[in-house]
Design an enzyme around this catalytic site. Structure first.
Site, mmCIF file in Angstrom:
data_model
loop_
_atom_site.group_PDB
_atom_site.id
_atom_site.type_symbol
_atom_site.label_atom_id
_atom_site.label_comp_id
_atom_site.label_asym_id
_atom_site.label_seq_id
_atom_site.Cartn_x
_atom_site.Cartn_y
_atom_site.Cartn_z
ATOM 1 N N ASP A 243 -3.962 3.948 2.547
ATOM 2 C CA ASP A 243 -5.602 3.849 2.779
ATOM 3 C C ASP A 243 -5.784 2.184 3.182
ATOM 4 O O ASP A 243 -6.868 1.573 3.409
ATOM 5 C CB ASP A 243 -6.291 4.104 1.451
ATOM 6 C CG ASP A 243 -5.762 2.979 0.325
ATOM 7 O OD1 ASP A 243 -6.344 3.207 -0.536
ATOM 8 O OD2 ASP A 243 -4.929 2.350 0.417
ATOM 9 N N ASP B 151 0.718 -0.944 0.180
ATOM 10 C CA ASP B 151 -0.041 -0.082 -0.085
ATOM 11 C C ASP B 151 0.782 1.371 0.062
ATOM 12 O O ASP B 151 1.661 1.447 0.784
ATOM 13 C CB ASP B 151 -0.830 0.018 1.305
ATOM 14 C CG ASP B 151 -1.686 1.393 1.486
ATOM 15 O OD1 ASP B 151 -1.861 1.754 2.761
ATOM 16 O OD2 ASP B 151 -1.878 2.004 0.542
ATOM 17 N N ASP C 106 -1.790 -1.299 -3.727
ATOM 18 C CA ASP C 106 -2.208 -0.414 -5.099
ATOM 19 C C ASP C 106 -1.099 -0.532 -6.178
ATOM 20 O O ASP C 106 0.038 -1.185 -5.969
ATOM 21 C CB ASP C 106 -2.419 0.748 -4.649
ATOM 22 C CG ASP C 106 -1.466 1.515 -3.684
ATOM 23 O OD1 ASP C 106 -1.707 1.876 -2.779
ATOM 24 O OD2 ASP C 106 -0.148 1.361 -4.178
ATOM 25 N N ASP D 200 -5.483 -10.232 -15.593
ATOM 26 C CA ASP D 200 -6.270 -11.268 -15.205
ATOM 27 C C ASP D 200 -7.468 -11.138 -15.952
ATOM 28 O O ASP D 200 -8.093 -9.914 -15.538
ATOM 29 C CB ASP D 200 -6.293 -11.369 -13.865
ATOM 30 C CG ASP D 200 -7.093 -12.755 -13.238
ATOM 31 O OD1 ASP D 200 -6.563 -13.121 -12.040
ATOM 32 O OD2 ASP D 200 -7.896 -13.371 -14.070
ATOM 33 N N HIS E 183 -4.422 -17.061 -4.998
ATOM 34 C CA HIS E 183 -5.098 -16.161 -4.129
ATOM 35 C C HIS E 183 -6.388 -16.989 -3.726
ATOM 36 O O HIS E 183 -6.960 -16.451 -2.831
ATOM 37 C CB HIS E 183 -5.400 -15.046 -4.927
ATOM 38 C CG HIS E 183 -6.288 -15.170 -6.238
ATOM 39 N ND1 HIS E 183 -5.832 -15.773 -7.432
ATOM 40 C CD2 HIS E 183 -7.636 -14.930 -6.291
ATOM 41 C CE1 HIS E 183 -6.908 -16.067 -8.026
ATOM 42 N NE2 HIS E 183 -7.669 -15.661 -7.566
ATOM 43 N N ASP E 184 -6.835 -18.043 -4.028
ATOM 44 C CA ASP E 184 -7.944 -19.055 -3.774
ATOM 45 C C ASP E 184 -7.640 -20.078 -2.959
ATOM 46 O O ASP E 184 -8.437 -20.785 -2.440
ATOM 47 C CB ASP E 184 -8.762 -19.470 -5.001
ATOM 48 C CG ASP E 184 -9.151 -18.520 -6.018
ATOM 49 O OD1 ASP E 184 -9.287 -18.793 -7.110
ATOM 50 O OD2 ASP E 184 -9.685 -17.539 -5.515
ATOM 51 N N GLU F 71 -7.501 -20.973 -16.412
ATOM 52 C CA GLU F 71 -7.697 -21.465 -15.411
ATOM 53 C C GLU F 71 -9.005 -22.371 -15.445
ATOM 54 O O GLU F 71 -10.007 -22.340 -16.004
ATOM 55 C CB GLU F 71 -8.646 -20.399 -14.203
ATOM 56 C CG GLU F 71 -8.837 -21.197 -12.953
ATOM 57 C CD GLU F 71 -9.617 -20.506 -11.858
ATOM 58 O OE1 GLU F 71 -10.371 -19.354 -12.345
ATOM 59 O OE2 GLU F 71 -9.642 -20.554 -10.599
ATOM 60 N N ASP G 211 -9.634 -16.275 -16.170
ATOM 61 C CA ASP G 211 -10.501 -16.791 -15.245
ATOM 62 C C ASP G 211 -11.592 -17.686 -15.641
ATOM 63 O O ASP G 211 -12.373 -17.358 -16.483
ATOM 64 C CB ASP G 211 -11.159 -15.520 -14.449
ATOM 65 C CG ASP G 211 -11.771 -15.915 -13.232
ATOM 66 O OD1 ASP G 211 -11.155 -16.055 -12.169
ATOM 67 O OD2 ASP G 211 -12.976 -15.698 -12.829
ATOM 68 N N ASN H 129 -0.182 4.556 -0.379
ATOM 69 C CA ASN H 129 -0.850 5.883 0.168
ATOM 70 C C ASN H 129 -1.573 5.606 1.408
ATOM 71 O O ASN H 129 -2.563 6.605 1.680
ATOM 72 C CB ASN H 129 -1.829 6.142 -0.985
ATOM 73 C CG ASN H 129 -3.121 5.154 -1.443
ATOM 74 O OD1 ASN H 129 -2.961 4.124 -0.658
ATOM 75 N ND2 ASN H 129 -3.963 5.734 -1.913
HETATM 76 O O1 TEU Z 1 -11.857 -18.811 -9.069
HETATM 77 C C1 TEU Z 1 -12.589 -19.909 -9.688
HETATM 78 C C2 TEU Z 1 -13.199 -20.786 -8.435
HETATM 79 O O2 TEU Z 1 -14.112 -21.819 -8.996
HETATM 80 C C3 TEU Z 1 -12.808 -20.824 -7.326
HETATM 81 O O3 TEU Z 1 -13.448 -19.586 -6.617
HETATM 82 C C4 TEU Z 1 -13.111 -21.826 -6.408
HETATM 83 O O4 TEU Z 1 -14.508 -22.007 -6.553
HETATM 84 C C5 TEU Z 1 -12.767 -21.850 -5.102
HETATM 85 O O5 TEU Z 1 -12.701 -20.354 -4.696
HETATM 86 C C6 TEU Z 1 -11.540 -22.498 -4.675
HETATM 87 O O6 TEU Z 1 -11.289 -22.552 -3.326
HETATM 88 C C7 TEU Z 1 -11.826 -17.629 -10.129
HETATM 89 C C8 TEU Z 1 -11.106 -16.876 -9.284
HETATM 90 O O7 TEU Z 1 -9.791 -17.320 -9.158
HETATM 91 C C9 TEU Z 1 -11.815 -16.542 -7.897
HETATM 92 O O8 TEU Z 1 -10.997 -15.695 -7.166
HETATM 93 C C10 TEU Z 1 -12.999 -15.860 -8.160
HETATM 94 O O9 TEU Z 1 -13.772 -15.877 -7.102
HETATM 95 C C11 TEU Z 1 -13.969 -16.818 -9.337
HETATM 96 O O10 TEU Z 1 -13.109 -17.526 -10.203
HETATM 97 C C12 TEU Z 1 -15.016 -15.930 -9.974
HETATM 98 O O11 TEU Z 1 -14.368 -15.178 -10.729
HETATM 99 CA CA CA Z 2 -3.465 1.953 -1.149
#
Ligand code: TEU
Ligand code: CA
Length: 544
Positions: free
Chosen positions: A26, A22, A30, A99, A316-317, A242, A200, A24
């Site tokens: 907040d 970050d 960013d 993405d 990130h998931d 994905e 995605d 700035n």
């Molecule tokens: O994720 C696809 C997805 O199916 C995942 O969200 C999965 O259901 C679960 O989170 C796995 O733990 C993509 C993106 O990577 C995710 O961040 C988004 O939430 C999702 O699509 C919708 O765009």
């Molecule tokens: Ca920021």
């Protein structure tokens, strides 16, 4: 490696911008913050950044709900900041991979704002609608974020489809106008200088809602071929899709060497192993190690010279790799390095998720500290179904997406040096001992181990082209394999346990060159100390 595409010897780093840095105050990461950390990434040695969405968005699903594909959300900055990031990264030899969320938009996207006004609106069939009455759902399709995948719109007397949140209406890819607008938008980003795209849930764009076939619909690959020939086959773009439904056979299409669709896909067969068969990700089960090895072996051997693998253990998931597949306690650093060596020794393009190179771990927060729509919806749904608080929290601790979304740990300063404000999500309390500043100064840190692995990928050709062959397949604790080309043979051998283990290999490797090990006492054939990992190479006699 004459005409090998750049991304076959590249290592790609994923940034989840809101949690990266970050600039700035907040409390939200960013674009300017990323620019300030480019030298750190150049030091690590990565070749490209996969940037999770920064487009204009209501942030219902942290940016995976896009309301303007050609503008930057003010919380991240603006298009000038985006151009600066592209330019500053290029100065360091780093490409930016955007993405793209093409299966759905935000319900605040102008297309949907128009579409839901009436059935006759020119944008109505940009989305997927079904007639019905308010009390009768079109069918029992479920959203990935709990509840029905159908939402009633009285003005139209219809339901619209949303496979994710109700604020993420699915686009109708059967409509050529939708595809044309998407291709124009992609070209606009290519002209802006991006180096590629992560797509995605791309396996869902051929959906057939009436049959319930949502992934791998019959039009999926025709759409991918059309999109690829329209906008992907230019400027050496890398494209990674994905595809939770991908199998090796399907990946032959996605990642065909003829480049007719994409460069590669993220497949998830190794990711769904530690859940109960037929259950959801929240229904925990121990990791079946034999199956884990079998799946990596299947993908490596199936795609050899017929496709291209992406290599990843987290994003990130997903929960943090060292917590899920290693040991985030006594052997945190050792097991983090072991996992990295196991992954980066294989054929494909390795992906590093922000903080993985530090050995960052999962968290166990109070419910009020969590932010992710997916886990909060699951909490409510399972509470209503009578699951115990402890059972639900254990699922969140193990699999919640916020495990990966706690702020990047830059230093031992307050908020791990991520922000001078109040972070949008609580910082992992272990930042005092796990942070970039410490690891940059420690030659034996996880960071420097990743740095060496990335460097090896640039200097050891067999890592790019070598044929993968499993060894010790039956061993209950060891994952080992060789990589072979005409000039050399390389052994990767990893102990996935906190115990000392023994093995027998007919071939002698001790006369090879130890390229990398996480064990200070070097490689002793036949024995692996807890979480020990070694990469050994033998060059063939008389081959220059
Ligand atoms: O994720 C696809 C997805 O199916 C995942 O969200 C999965 O259901 C679960 O989170 C796995 O733990 C993509 C993106 O990577 C995710 O961040 C988004 O939430 C999702 O699509 C919708 O765009
Ligand atoms: Ca920021």
């Amino acid at each position: 490696m004459q005409d090998t595409p750049w991304w076959k010897s590249a290592v790609i780093y994923q940034i989840y911008p809101r949690s990266f840095y970050d600039s700035n105050g907040d409390g939200i990461g960013d674009l300017k913050g990323i620019v300030l950390k480019l030298d750190y990434l150049a030091e690590l040695g990565i070749d490209a950044i996969w940037l999770s969405p920064v487009y204009r968005s209501p942030q219902d699903d942290n940016g995976y709900d896009i309301s303007d594909y050609q503008d930057i959300d003010p919380i991240f900055g603006n298009l000038t900041d985006m151009d600066a990031l592209i330019a500053e990264a290029a100065k360091r030899g780093i490409r930016i991979i955007m993405d793209l969320v093409l299966n759905h938009t935000s319900d605040e996207h102008p297309w949907f704002v128009e579409a839901k006004k009436s059935r006759k609106n020119p944008y109505h069939d940009y989305y997927v609608w079904r007639d019905g009455d308010e009390n009768t759902l079109p069918n029992d399709l479920k959203s990935a974020f709990c509840g029905s995948a159908w939402e009633w719109v009285p003005e139209c007397g219809q339901y619209y489809l949303h496979q994710f949140s109700v604020k993420q209406p699915d686009l109708n890819w059967e409509n050529p106008k939708v595809r044309k607008e998407i291709y124009q938008m992609i070209q606009w980003w290519v002209d802006r200088g991006v180096g590629g795209f992560r797509l995605d849930v791309i396996d869902l764009i051929g959906k057939e809602p009436d049959t319930g076939v949502m992934a791998e619909g019959k039009m999926l690959h025709p759409y991918l071929k059309e999109m690829s020939s329209a906008v992907f086959q230019q400027k050496e773009l890398v494209t990674v899709g994905e595809a939770w439904s991908a199998t090796p056979q399907r990946a032959f299409l996605y990642s065909s060497p003829d480049g007719s669709e994409l460069s590669m896909v993220f497949q998830f067969e190794h990711i769904v192993l530690d859940q109960q068969p037929g259950g959801e990700k929240w229904d925990l089960a121990p990791l079946p190690f034999a199956k884990f090895k079998e799946i990596f072996t299947k993908w490596q051997t199936s795609l050899y010279q017929k496709g291209w693998n992406s290599l990843f253990l987290n994003n990130h998931d997903l929960p943090r790799a060292v917590s899920r597949f290693g040991d985030d306690g006594e052997y945190r650093e050792k097991s983090a390095k072991m996992l990295a060596l196991m992954l980066h020794g294989m054929q494909g393009t390795p992906y590093i998720y922000q903080g993985e190179e530090l050995g960052m771990t999962n968290v166990r927060y109070e419910l009020s500290d969590y932010r992710d729509i997916e886990l909060l919806n699951m909490y409510r749904e399972r509470k209503e179904k009578g699951y115990s608080e402890q059972e639900i929290m254990d699922s969140i601790y193990a699999k919640g997406r916020d495990n990966a979304r706690t702020p990047m740990q830059w230093s031992g300063e307050p908020n791990a040096g991520f922000t001078e404000g109040t972070p949008w999500i609580r910082v992992n309390p272990n930042y005092g001992s796990i942070n970039a500043e410490e690891e940059l100064q420690d030659p034996d840190s996880v960071f420097h181990f990743y740095q060496k692995l990335i460097q090896l990928r640039k200097t050891i050709p067999v890592l790019i082209d070598g044929k993968f062959e499993p060894v010790l397949s039956e061993h209950p604790d060891i994952f080992a394999y060789t990589r072979t080309d005409e000039k050399s043979c390389l052994l990767v051998i990893c102990n996935f346990t906190g115990r000392e283990v023994r093995y027998d290999l007919a071939e002698v490797w001790e006369d090879g060159e130890l390229l990398l090990s996480n064990e200070e006492n070097g490689f002793a054939q036949g024995l692996l100390r807890p979480y020990e990992a070694n990469m050994v190479i033998k060059r063939k006699e008389g081959v220059s």
